[in-house]
Design a protein around this motif. Structure first.
Motif, PDB file in Angstrom:
ATOM      1  N   GLU A 141      42.680  77.358  -9.530  1.00 33.63           N
ATOM      2  CA  GLU A 141      42.740  75.928  -9.840  1.00 33.63           C
ATOM      3  C   GLU A 141      43.107  75.698 -11.304  1.00 33.63           C
ATOM      4  O   GLU A 141      43.831  74.745 -11.626  1.00 33.63           O
ATOM      5  CB  GLU A 141      41.413  75.262  -9.500  1.00 33.63           C
ATOM      6  N   GLY A 142      42.642  76.563 -12.189  1.00 30.65           N
ATOM      7  CA  GLY A 142      42.979  76.425 -13.600  1.00 30.65           C
ATOM      8  C   GLY A 142      44.453  76.627 -13.869  1.00 30.65           C
ATOM      9  O   GLY A 142      45.073  75.866 -14.630  1.00 30.65           O
ATOM     10  N   LEU A 143      45.045  77.644 -13.254  1.00 30.03           N
ATOM     11  CA  LEU A 143      46.476  77.904 -13.417  1.00 30.03           C
ATOM     12  C   LEU A 143      47.311  76.740 -12.903  1.00 30.03           C
ATOM     13  O   LEU A 143      48.307  76.347 -13.518  1.00 30.03           O
ATOM     14  CB  LEU A 143      46.856  79.187 -12.685  1.00 30.03           C
ATOM     15  N   LEU A 144      46.908  76.200 -11.753  1.00 28.63           N
ATOM     16  CA  LEU A 144      47.646  75.088 -11.169  1.00 28.63           C
ATOM     17  C   LEU A 144      47.480  73.816 -11.999  1.00 28.63           C
ATOM     18  O   LEU A 144      48.441  73.089 -12.247  1.00 28.63           O
ATOM     19  CB  LEU A 144      47.178  74.853  -9.728  1.00 28.63           C
ATOM     20  N   ALA A 145      46.255  73.550 -12.433  1.00 26.37           N
ATOM     21  CA  ALA A 145      45.993  72.330 -13.202  1.00 26.37           C
ATOM     22  C   ALA A 145      46.714  72.348 -14.549  1.00 26.37           C
ATOM     23  O   ALA A 145      47.172  71.305 -15.031  1.00 26.37           O
ATOM     24  CB  ALA A 145      44.491  72.162 -13.418  1.00 26.37           C
ATOM     25  N   GLU A 146      46.829  73.537 -15.136  1.00 31.11           N
ATOM     26  CA  GLU A 146      47.513  73.653 -16.417  1.00 31.11           C
ATOM     27  C   GLU A 146      49.025  73.487 -16.264  1.00 31.11           C
ATOM     28  O   GLU A 146      49.732  73.253 -17.247  1.00 31.11           O
ATOM     29  CB  GLU A 146      47.184  75.007 -17.055  1.00 31.11           C
ATOM     30  N   GLY A 147      49.503  73.608 -15.028  1.00 32.16           N
ATOM     31  CA  GLY A 147      50.936  73.471 -14.776  1.00 32.16           C
ATOM     32  C   GLY A 147      51.726  74.722 -15.046  1.00 32.16           C
ATOM     33  O   GLY A 147      52.968  74.686 -15.075  1.00 32.16           O
ATOM     34  N   LEU A 148      51.034  75.860 -15.220  1.00 29.42           N
ATOM     35  CA  LEU A 148      51.741  77.112 -15.494  1.00 29.42           C
ATOM     36  C   LEU A 148      52.501  77.600 -14.271  1.00 29.42           C
ATOM     37  O   LEU A 148      53.574  78.186 -14.399  1.00 29.42           O
ATOM     38  CB  LEU A 148      50.756  78.202 -15.924  1.00 29.42           C
ATOM     39  N   ILE A 149      51.927  77.380 -13.102  1.00 24.84           N
ATOM     40  CA  ILE A 149      52.523  77.887 -11.868  1.00 24.84           C
ATOM     41  C   ILE A 149      52.457  76.812 -10.790  1.00 24.84           C
ATOM     42  O   ILE A 149      51.749  75.815 -10.935  1.00 24.84           O
ATOM     43  CB  ILE A 149      51.823  79.167 -11.379  1.00 24.84           C
ATOM     44  N   ASP A 150      53.194  77.067  -9.701  1.00 25.82           N
ATOM     45  CA  ASP A 150      53.213  76.143  -8.563  1.00 25.82           C
ATOM     46  C   ASP A 150      52.563  76.741  -7.323  1.00 25.82           C
ATOM     47  O   ASP A 150      52.087  76.007  -6.450  1.00 25.82           O
ATOM     48  CB  ASP A 150      54.654  75.752  -8.249  1.00 25.82           C
ATOM     49  N   PHE A 151      52.563  78.071  -7.241  1.00 21.54           N
ATOM     50  CA  PHE A 151      51.963  78.774  -6.112  1.00 21.54           C
ATOM     51  C   PHE A 151      51.205  79.984  -6.647  1.00 21.54           C
ATOM     52  O   PHE A 151      51.625  80.601  -7.630  1.00 21.54           O
ATOM     53  CB  PHE A 151      53.031  79.277  -5.128  1.00 21.54           C
ATOM     54  N   VAL A 152      50.125  80.350  -5.967  1.00 22.30           N
ATOM     55  CA  VAL A 152      49.399  81.574  -6.282  1.00 22.30           C
ATOM     56  C   VAL A 152      49.634  82.576  -5.163  1.00 22.30           C
ATOM     57  O   VAL A 152      49.617  82.227  -3.985  1.00 22.30           O
ATOM     58  CB  VAL A 152      47.895  81.309  -6.483  1.00 22.30           C
ATOM     59  N   SER A 153      49.882  83.816  -5.541  1.00 26.04           N
ATOM     60  CA  SER A 153      50.276  84.840  -4.582  1.00 26.04           C
ATOM     61  C   SER A 153      49.279  86.002  -4.617  1.00 26.04           C
ATOM     62  O   SER A 153      48.851  86.425  -5.685  1.00 26.04           O
ATOM     63  CB  SER A 153      51.687  85.329  -4.924  1.00 26.04           C
ATOM     64  N   MET A 154      48.904  86.494  -3.454  1.00 22.09           N
ATOM     65  CA  MET A 154      47.971  87.613  -3.331  1.00 22.09           C
ATOM     66  C   MET A 154      48.452  88.553  -2.232  1.00 22.09           C
ATOM     67  O   MET A 154      49.137  88.138  -1.311  1.00 22.09           O
ATOM     68  CB  MET A 154      46.570  87.122  -2.971  1.00 22.09           C
ATOM     69  N   SER A 155      48.027  89.806  -2.331  1.00 19.32           N
ATOM     70  CA  SER A 155      48.331  90.754  -1.263  1.00 19.32           C
ATOM     71  C   SER A 155      47.071  91.493  -0.832  1.00 19.32           C
ATOM     72  O   SER A 155      46.540  91.262   0.242  1.00 19.32           O
ATOM     73  CB  SER A 155      49.412  91.737  -1.703  1.00 19.32           C
ATOM     74  N   ARG A 156      46.541  92.364  -1.689  1.00 18.14           N
ATOM     75  CA  ARG A 156      45.344  93.129  -1.311  1.00 18.14           C
ATOM     76  C   ARG A 156      44.151  92.236  -0.931  1.00 18.14           C
ATOM     77  O   ARG A 156      43.464  92.533   0.053  1.00 18.14           O
ATOM     78  CB  ARG A 156      44.965  94.099  -2.432  1.00 18.14           C
ATOM     79  N   PRO A 157      43.884  91.162  -1.674  1.00 20.61           N
ATOM     80  CA  PRO A 157      42.756  90.310  -1.268  1.00 20.61           C
ATOM     81  C   PRO A 157      42.902  89.739   0.140  1.00 20.61           C
ATOM     82  O   PRO A 157      41.902  89.553   0.847  1.00 20.61           O
ATOM     83  CB  PRO A 157      42.766  89.194  -2.324  1.00 20.61           C
ATOM     84  N   LEU A 158      44.151  89.472   0.559  1.00 24.12           N
ATOM     85  CA  LEU A 158      44.366  88.901   1.888  1.00 24.12           C
ATOM     86  C   LEU A 158      44.382  89.973   2.976  1.00 24.12           C
ATOM     87  O   LEU A 158      44.288  89.647   4.158  1.00 24.12           O
ATOM     88  CB  LEU A 158      45.658  88.089   1.907  1.00 24.12           C
ATOM     89  N   LEU A 159      44.498  91.235   2.581  1.00 27.48           N
ATOM     90  CA  LEU A 159      44.305  92.319   3.541  1.00 27.48           C
ATOM     91  C   LEU A 159      42.824  92.396   3.906  1.00 27.48           C
ATOM     92  O   LEU A 159      42.457  92.519   5.074  1.00 27.48           O
ATOM     93  CB  LEU A 159      44.775  93.647   2.947  1.00 27.48           C
ATOM     94  N   ARG A 160      41.955  92.277   2.892  1.00 29.95           N
ATOM     95  CA  ARG A 160      40.513  92.314   3.167  1.00 29.95           C
ATOM     96  C   ARG A 160      40.026  91.001   3.783  1.00 29.95           C
ATOM     97  O   ARG A 160      39.177  91.021   4.686  1.00 29.95           O
ATOM     98  CB  ARG A 160      39.750  92.607   1.884  1.00 29.95           C
ATOM     99  N   GLU A 161      40.543  89.882   3.284  1.00 30.74           N
ATOM    100  CA  GLU A 161      40.093  88.569   3.762  1.00 30.74           C
ATOM    101  C   GLU A 161      41.291  87.677   4.079  1.00 30.74           C
ATOM    102  O   GLU A 161      41.670  86.838   3.273  1.00 30.74           O
ATOM    103  CB  GLU A 161      39.257  87.869   2.697  1.00 30.74           C
ATOM    104  N   PRO A 162      41.906  87.831   5.234  1.00 32.93           N
ATOM    105  CA  PRO A 162      43.044  86.967   5.568  1.00 32.93           C
ATOM    106  C   PRO A 162      42.662  85.495   5.677  1.00 32.93           C
ATOM    107  O   PRO A 162      43.527  84.623   5.604  1.00 32.93           O
ATOM    108  CB  PRO A 162      43.542  87.516   6.910  1.00 32.93           C
ATOM    109  N   ASP A 163      41.355  85.225   5.833  1.00 34.14           N
ATOM    110  CA  ASP A 163      40.890  83.842   5.936  1.00 34.14           C
ATOM    111  C   ASP A 163      40.257  83.347   4.631  1.00 34.14           C
ATOM    112  O   ASP A 163      39.451  82.408   4.642  1.00 34.14           O
ATOM    113  CB  ASP A 163      39.889  83.704   7.081  1.00 34.14           C
ATOM    114  N   LEU A 164      40.630  83.953   3.508  1.00 35.05           N
ATOM    115  CA  LEU A 164      40.059  83.562   2.212  1.00 35.05           C
ATOM    116  C   LEU A 164      40.228  82.073   1.939  1.00 35.05           C
ATOM    117  O   LEU A 164      39.304  81.412   1.443  1.00 35.05           O
ATOM    118  CB  LEU A 164      40.716  84.381   1.099  1.00 35.05           C
TER     119      LEU A 164
END
Length: 377
Positions: free
Chosen positions: A305-328
């Motif tokens: 939320e901090g990255l998005l609110a600051e306007g640095l990025i538009d999307f957040v991307s993950m790989s390993r965390p979504l392997l463990r928790e696809p429903d994060l």
């Protein structure tokens, strides 16, 4: 909560800002076809609410294959299976983007039976040296990307991503650490960028202006004499000028140490340790208006939320965390804002290399221990 905002990239409507970053699932058939297990992995992500799923790196040419059980898109015979997978993902409400890749000098010679070709000879992961691409080989690589993009459209993918990160083929050309050519494809920044520009332009000609074409690129190689942030930002800026639709920022080479690779090992358990490429995103944001997708060590809702609110990025991307928790995403939406449970140990890769499946062995072990404790009590 900005993470749950609906977003658009060149006509592609993404239901939220969470992206599953491309990886190697090791779930394709030996020949590279979609399997039921691979479909199930994609559908688990869609059921978990992931807005945009980027496939594992799909090899665009047989000679550019990176490894075993890698998804293929180098021939028309693969379209049917891909189309079935894409259709099922769409039915679950997610969009899915095809990552197009060529391994270059890191190609799996033992599998392809062909020599690995890079921009110039360099020591591969296995210690052997690849061969240098001729200009005709480069032409063939460009054509392979173009034809693969056509197949992605035919299969119904919502967009494509050009893989130019982590020391694979196009990343090798960009990197002065690897690319020692003396011709029009080596030396100067403009020359090292030329193969990527040619690939982008060929894909754009094939798919038209109304189809999303995105890029994954290293902000830095984190290797002596490698690609640095200034050149990376200039690549992004240059491709934006000719129509690129979005960029995913990553970093590191296949041959780097675990602390400098794209899949770093460690406990990134405080906000300060997360978002490894945050400052690179800040530099890119100052140079471009492109939608920015940021991957790398992002584990907590507050950081997202901090990255998005600051306007640095538009999307957040993950790989390993979504392997463990696809429903994060759903867990966070329900109010459970604990950080992602992934501990960045890379034990999942051991499972993949041993062809044991696609799962987090740490989570599986914890479940087994919990079940055993429940039985004993």
């Amino acid at each position: 909560m900005m993470l749950y905002d609906k977003m658009t990239i060149n006509g592609m409507t993404v239901p939220n800002r969470l992206v599953r970053s491309a990886t190697w699932e090791g779930l394709a058939s030996a020949e590279g076809f979609v399997t039921p297990a691979l479909e199930d992995a994609m559908l688990e992500l869609a059921d978990g609410g992931v807005g945009m799923i980027i496939t594992g790196h799909m090899f665009v040419a047989e000679q550019g294959r990176a490894g075993e059980r890698q998804l293929a898109v180098y021939a028309d015979e693969y379209i049917s299976g891909l189309r079935s997978m894409v259709k099922k993902v769409h039915e679950r409400g997610s969009v899915i983007v095809a990552q197009l890749a060529h391994a270059g000098g890191q190609a799996a010679q033992a599998i392809t039976g062909m020599p690995a070709l890079g921009p110039s000879p360099f020591a591969r992961k296995d210690g052997e040296f690849c061969q240098e691409m001729t200009e005709n080989d480069i032409d063939n690589m460009v054509n392979a990307f173009q034809q693969a993009a056509s197949r992605a459209v035919a299969a119904g993918f919502d967009g494509v991503q050009i893989h130019a990160a982590h020391g694979y083929g196009l990343s090798q050309f960009l990197s002065p650490h690897i690319n020692k050519r003396k011709d029009m494809y080596g030396g100067s920044f403009e020359n090292r960028m030329r193969p990527l520009v040619r690939v982008y332009e060929a894909i754009r000609r094939e798919v038209g202006d109304k189809y999303p074409v995105t890029l994954k690129i290293n902000c830095e190689d984190y290797a002596e004499g490698g690609l640095e942030l200034e050149d990376s930002a200039s690549v992004i800026q240059g491709l934006e000028m000719i129509g690129l639709d979005a960029v995913e920022i990553s970093g590191g080479l296949l041959t780097n140490s675990p602390s400098k690779s794209s899949v770093r090992v460690g406990r990134f358990d405080t906000p300060a340790k997360e978002a490894w490429y945050r400052e690179a995103a800040r530099v890119v944001r100052e140079r471009t208006k492109l939608p920015i997708i940021l991957v790398g060590g992002i584990r907590s809702f507050s950081v997202v939320e901090g990255l998005l609110a600051e306007g640095l990025i538009d999307f957040v991307s993950m790989s390993r965390p979504l392997l463990r928790e696809p429903d994060l995403l759903k867990r966070w939406a329900a109010g459970d804002l604990r950080r992602a449970e992934c501990i960045s140990c890379n034990k999942c890769f051991g499972v993949l290399y041993n062809n044991e499946g696609y799962f987090c062995p740490v989570a599986q072990s914890e479940l087994a221990e919990s079940a055993a404790a429940g039985t004993s009590s």
